[in-house]
Design an enzyme around this catalytic site. Structure first.
Site, PDB file in Angstrom:
ATOM      1  N   ALA A   1      19.878  31.574 -16.571  1.00  0.00           N
ATOM      2  CA  ALA A   1      20.247  30.304 -17.210  1.00  0.00           C
ATOM      3  C   ALA A   1      19.166  29.820 -18.170  1.00  0.00           C
ATOM      4  CB  ALA A   1      20.560  29.230 -16.173  1.00  0.00           C
TER       5      ALA A   1
ATOM      6  N   ASP B   1      19.359  31.194  -3.761  1.00  0.00           N
ATOM      7  CA  ASP B   1      20.429  30.580  -4.554  1.00  0.00           C
ATOM      8  C   ASP B   1      21.782  30.841  -3.884  1.00  0.00           C
ATOM      9  OD1 ASP B   1      21.468  29.044  -6.613  1.00  0.00           O
ATOM     10  OD2 ASP B   1      21.568  30.691  -8.048  1.00  0.00           O
TER      11      ASP B   1
ATOM     12  N   HIS C   1      18.091  25.814 -16.575  1.00  0.00           N
ATOM     13  CA  HIS C   1      19.394  25.645 -17.227  1.00  0.00           C
ATOM     14  C   HIS C   1      19.171  25.035 -18.606  1.00  0.00           C
ATOM     15  CE1 HIS C   1      22.249  26.809 -14.070  1.00  0.00           C
ATOM     16  NE2 HIS C   1      21.326  26.389 -13.226  1.00  0.00           N
TER      17      HIS C   1
END
Length: 387
Positions: free
Chosen positions: A218, A275, A192
């Site tokens: 991300a 995920d 991220h």
């Protein structure tokens, strides 16, 4: 005493066995090898032999079966964990999303009870020290600059139950955050992020166990004239310096991309993950991921947006689904795919002496599938699992 006969994929130096046996009497495996060398009564080998694999290991999962780890209660936590175990995941890490310190403490308290019973293998904090520019399905109001004191308090409160934390390399106080994790023997997971190449290379050398949070997702795209985080991550994974998570569900990554990373990085440095969020195994509809609203349409989960353009919000596949797609759609050889689904994540978690492969003396965590890799029977610690 279970005596399993079929195509055995032990993920050890033994290699795949076309006609093999795995046997156990109690929680530990006592034999893995060719059927012809087994000293005991053999079951018949069916015309289409089952495939016998180590139990799958998912190090990045937000829930399933209608319940999400970032927002459900104790009963929901058990239901989500059981949903995945029923489908072949015998070692499961519960992932959270960016939240306040008080919210994370409350989550850690609830999830910690499931860790203590063995239903979960640990807790993964995905955030809150991540980039708001690559936040994905994280609430921007709950993303904060790196705070080593806050992290240290959470680690102490968790009492060894946190196994991984996702941090962006460019967040404030990165080195101090990495020190907190190293001191507590916690995996530093990088993601991220919009970190530049130099910060990324530095970050990948800061931990003794480093992973990449869902490779390609991300983070900046690969750009041949602009080396960035992804450039550094793929190089580091190729060298074996880090383990890269891969969501091979056909949504987060194209099948050809999955094949590319297996062929270039190698299964020993890749960990297949789901995920997954609450909607895994459930029909299309409205769900939550933490405090955010999620809409699932055609099996794809996205943050609610009136125009249908919200960010992808976790997955809806199980670990067995991901393994099956990796083999039959991405074209990855079964032993390599299973290595990334079991052996490599076991090594990343530091539990490869107990799970992640099939050999005498290992935990009897075993997945039996048909030849399409559809789960038939799951054994956890030698017992056929039925939630």
């Amino acid at each position: 005493m279970p005596i399993l006969r079929g195509r055995v994929v032990p993920l050890t130096e033994v290699g795949e066995l076309a006609d093999g046996v795995v046997s156990f009497d109690g929680p530990m495996i006592d034999y893995v090898g060719p059927a012809m060398e087994f000293d005991g009564e053999l079951p018949e080998l069916p015309e289409e032999p089952p495939i016998i694999l180590p139990g799958l290991i998912d190090v990045h999962c937000h829930g399933g079966g209608g319940y999400g780890f970032p927002e459900t209660d104790a009963d929901g936590i058990a239901a989500a964990a059981n949903f995945h175990r029923d489908r072949g995941t015998t070692t499961l890490v519960a992932s959270l999303v960016s939240a306040t310190e008080d919210e994370l403490r409350e989550r850690i308290g609830l999830l910690g009870a499931a860790v203590d019973t063995g239903l979960l293998a640990g807790i993964h904090l995905e955030g809150p020290f991540i980039s708001e520019h690559r936040r994905g399905a994280h609430d921007p109001e709950r993303i904060v600059p790196g705070d080593p004191d806050m992290l240290a308090r959470l680690v102490e409160f968790a009492g060894g139950r946190i196994v991984a934390v996702t941090i962006a390399p460019e967040t404030e106080n990165f080195d101090k955050l990495a020190d907190v994790l190293a001191d507590a023997n916690i995996v530093l997971s990088l993601g991220h992020t919009v970190a530049d190449y130099e910060h990324s290379v530095h970050a990948m050398k800061r931990g003794w166990r480093v992973s990449i949070t869902h490779l390609f997702n991300a983070m900046p795209e690969l750009a041949h004239r602009d080396a960035n985080f992804l450039t550094a991550a793929m190089a580091a994974a190729g060298r074996g310096d880090v383990v890269a998570e891969v969501i091979a569900d056909g949504v987060h990554l194209a099948d050809g991309t999955v094949r590319m990373v297996f062929d270039t990085i190698g299964a020993d440095n890749l960990a297949l993950i789901t995920d997954a969020m609450a909607a895994a195994g459930m029909p299309d509809g409205r769900y939550h991921l933490g405090v955010l609203d999620v809409v699932v349409q055609d099996g794809v989960s996205r943050l609610y947006d009136p125009h249908g353009e919200g960010a992808i919000a976790g997955g809806t596949a199980t670990a067995a689904d991901v393994l099956r797609r990796t083999v039959f759609h991405a074209g990855v050889e079964l032993t390599a795919a299973a290595t990334a689904a079991a052996a490599t994540p076991a090594r990343l978690l530091g539990v490869a002496d107990r799970v992640g492969s099939l050999r005498a003396g290992m935990n009897a965590d075993v997945l039996v599938t048909d030849h399409h890799l559809t789960p038939l029977t799951v054994y956890k610690d030698g017992l056929a699992w039925n939630s």
